[in-house]
Motif scaffolding. Structure first.
Motif, short mmCIF file in Angstrom:
data_model
loop_
_atom_site.label_atom_id
_atom_site.label_comp_id
_atom_site.label_asym_id
_atom_site.label_seq_id
_atom_site.Cartn_x
_atom_site.Cartn_y
_atom_site.Cartn_z
N ARG A 1 36.95 43.73 -14.49
CA ARG A 1 35.66 43.49 -15.14
C ARG A 1 35.78 43.63 -16.65
O ARG A 1 35.26 42.82 -17.42
N GLU A 2 36.49 44.68 -17.08
CA GLU A 2 36.65 44.89 -18.52
C GLU A 2 37.50 43.79 -19.13
O GLU A 2 37.20 43.29 -20.22
N LEU A 3 38.58 43.41 -18.46
CA LEU A 3 39.42 42.34 -18.98
C LEU A 3 38.62 41.05 -19.16
O LEU A 3 38.70 40.40 -20.20
N ALA A 4 37.82 40.70 -18.15
CA ALA A 4 37.02 39.49 -18.24
C ALA A 4 36.03 39.57 -19.39
O ALA A 4 35.83 38.59 -20.13
N ALA A 5 35.43 40.73 -19.58
CA ALA A 5 34.47 40.90 -20.67
C ALA A 5 35.16 40.73 -22.02
O ALA A 5 34.60 40.12 -22.95
N ARG A 6 36.37 41.28 -22.15
CA ARG A 6 37.11 41.15 -23.41
C ARG A 6 37.46 39.69 -23.69
O ARG A 6 37.35 39.23 -24.83
N VAL A 7 37.90 38.97 -22.66
CA VAL A 7 38.26 37.57 -22.87
C VAL A 7 37.02 36.75 -23.25
O VAL A 7 37.07 35.92 -24.16
N HIS A 8 35.92 36.97 -22.57
CA HIS A 8 34.68 36.28 -22.93
C HIS A 8 34.32 36.55 -24.40
O HIS A 8 33.93 35.63 -25.13
N ALA A 9 34.44 37.80 -24.82
CA ALA A 9 34.09 38.15 -26.20
C ALA A 9 35.01 37.46 -27.20
O ALA A 9 34.55 36.94 -28.23
N LEU A 10 36.31 37.41 -26.90
CA LEU A 10 37.25 36.75 -27.80
C LEU A 10 36.95 35.26 -27.92
O LEU A 10 36.91 34.72 -29.04
N VAL A 11 36.72 34.61 -26.80
CA VAL A 11 36.45 33.18 -26.82
C VAL A 11 35.12 32.89 -27.52
O VAL A 11 35.00 31.95 -28.31
N PRO B 1 28.38 52.74 -37.72
CA PRO B 1 28.98 53.46 -36.59
C PRO B 1 29.94 52.58 -35.79
O PRO B 1 29.76 51.36 -35.72
N ARG B 2 30.94 53.20 -35.19
CA ARG B 2 31.89 52.46 -34.36
C ARG B 2 31.18 51.68 -33.27
O ARG B 2 31.54 50.54 -32.97
N GLU B 3 30.18 52.29 -32.64
CA GLU B 3 29.48 51.63 -31.55
C GLU B 3 28.77 50.36 -32.03
O GLU B 3 28.74 49.35 -31.32
N ARG B 4 28.22 50.41 -33.23
CA ARG B 4 27.56 49.22 -33.78
C ARG B 4 28.59 48.13 -34.08
O ARG B 4 28.34 46.95 -33.82
N LEU B 5 29.74 48.52 -34.61
CA LEU B 5 30.78 47.54 -34.90
C LEU B 5 31.27 46.88 -33.61
O LEU B 5 31.49 45.67 -33.57
N LEU B 6 31.43 47.67 -32.56
CA LEU B 6 31.85 47.11 -31.28
C LEU B 6 30.84 46.09 -30.77
O LEU B 6 31.20 45.03 -30.26
N GLY C 1 31.22 42.15 -29.71
CA GLY C 1 30.30 41.68 -28.70
C GLY C 1 30.31 42.49 -27.43
O GLY C 1 29.93 42.01 -26.37
N TRP C 2 30.75 43.76 -27.53
CA TRP C 2 30.80 44.62 -26.36
C TRP C 2 29.46 45.32 -26.17
O TRP C 2 28.83 45.75 -27.12
N ALA C 3 29.08 45.47 -24.91
CA ALA C 3 27.80 46.11 -24.61
C ALA C 3 27.91 47.61 -24.49
O ALA C 3 26.90 48.32 -24.46
N ASP C 4 29.14 48.14 -24.40
CA ASP C 4 29.30 49.59 -24.28
C ASP C 4 30.21 50.09 -25.38
O ASP C 4 30.73 49.32 -26.18
N SER D 1 33.10 51.87 -25.04
CA SER D 1 34.33 52.38 -24.44
C SER D 1 35.57 52.06 -25.26
O SER D 1 36.65 52.52 -24.93
N GLY D 2 35.42 51.26 -26.30
CA GLY D 2 36.62 50.82 -27.03
C GLY D 2 36.67 51.25 -28.48
O GLY D 2 37.12 50.50 -29.33
N THR D 3 36.18 52.47 -28.77
CA THR D 3 36.15 52.88 -30.17
C THR D 3 37.54 52.97 -30.79
O THR D 3 37.69 52.79 -32.00
N ARG D 4 38.57 53.22 -29.99
CA ARG D 4 39.92 53.24 -30.54
C ARG D 4 40.35 51.85 -31.01
O ARG D 4 41.20 51.72 -31.89
N THR D 5 39.79 50.81 -30.42
CA THR D 5 40.05 49.46 -30.89
C THR D 5 39.59 49.30 -32.32
O THR D 5 40.28 48.73 -33.16
N VAL D 6 38.40 49.81 -32.62
CA VAL D 6 37.89 49.76 -34.00
C VAL D 6 38.82 50.52 -34.92
O VAL D 6 39.21 50.02 -35.99
N ASP D 7 39.21 51.72 -34.54
CA ASP D 7 40.09 52.54 -35.37
C ASP D 7 41.40 51.83 -35.67
O ASP D 7 41.90 51.85 -36.80
#
Length: 231
Positions: free
Chosen positions: A111-121, A180-185, A190-193, A195-201
């Motif tokens: 589910r997370e992988l699909a959400a990430r791919v949708h966001a990238l595209v 905030p990291r959550e706002r940047l995500l 385009g993430w709704a949660d 869970s990926g704040t380390r991605t921002v960092d």
């Protein structure tokens, strides 16, 4: 998705079980999926039929995912989600440095992988109109060309990934404001949660490495702000 708007994803993974599981989920999400099991096959597949996004394992036979990423981005920029078996920040930073836009650590949820791919595209294909008078954004010695997606600092161009560019532009449009990291995500990825704040960092570290450590200020426990660099 209908034929007019089908998006193609190249999945590069040498473990057949994982590859087929990822492909099945992405096909269920409406993507056209092609599989490659090693580095040379991945590069050949991308040349043959350019994908809209790539899901790329780091550990591959032939040559590894980092080399695949370098070669693909040198020929034609494409959103890349890297998969790594180790939760090692150095691996993540190297992947981002050679052109990956995002990463997931195994094991991951489909589910997370699909959400990430949708966001990238979604981010790669959006065609928001840009006011011709607003093509250029200047903050001190930082210059951003929105239309050409180019960035210069003190006249020197920096080679940014699509995600790094979007993140920098988001910060530069609000200089000195702490985001905030959550706002940047939510607004950049385009993430709704959250869970990926380390991605921002990790992307912030990439921007600092390419543009200077003084450009982005960390507000501990909150997020980041773009400083106004001197001209």
């Amino acid at each position: 998705m209908n034929a007019a708007i089908e998006r193609r994803v190249l999945v590069v993974e040498d473990e057949p079980t994982i590859a087929e599981s990822v492909a099945a989920r992405l096909r269920a999400e409406g993507f056209v999926v092609e599989l490659a099991g090693d580095g040379p096959a991945a590069v050949a597949a991308a040349r043959r039929t350019p994908p809209d996004a790539v899901v790329l394992d780091v550990m591959l036979p032939g040559f590894d995912g980092l080399e695949v990423c370098r070669r693909l981005q040198a020929e034609r920029p494409v959103p890349i989600l890297m998969l790594t078996a180790r939760d090692d920040e150095n691996d993540m930073l190297v992947g981002l440095a050679v052109g990956a836009d995002d990463y997931l650590t195994k094991p991951f949820s489909m589910r997370e992988l699909a959400a990430r791919v949708h966001a990238l595209v979604r981010r790669a294909t959006k065609t928001a109109a840009v006011d011709p008078g607003q093509d250029f954004l200047r903050v001190g010695d930082l210059e951003i060309n929105r239309a050409e997606r180019r960035v210069l600092r003190s006249g020197v161009e920096a080679q940014l990934t699509p995600t790094e560019f979007d993140l920098l532009l988001h910060l530069a449009e609000r200089p000195r404001a702490v985001l905030p990291r959550e706002r940047l995500l939510a607004e950049v990825w385009g993430w709704a949660d959250a869970s990926g704040t380390r991605t921002v960092d990790s992307h912030i570290k990439g921007l600092r490495r390419k543009l200077g450590a003084d450009l982005i200020r960390t507000v501990h426990g909150v997020g980041y702000a773009l400083e106004a660099p001197r001209c």
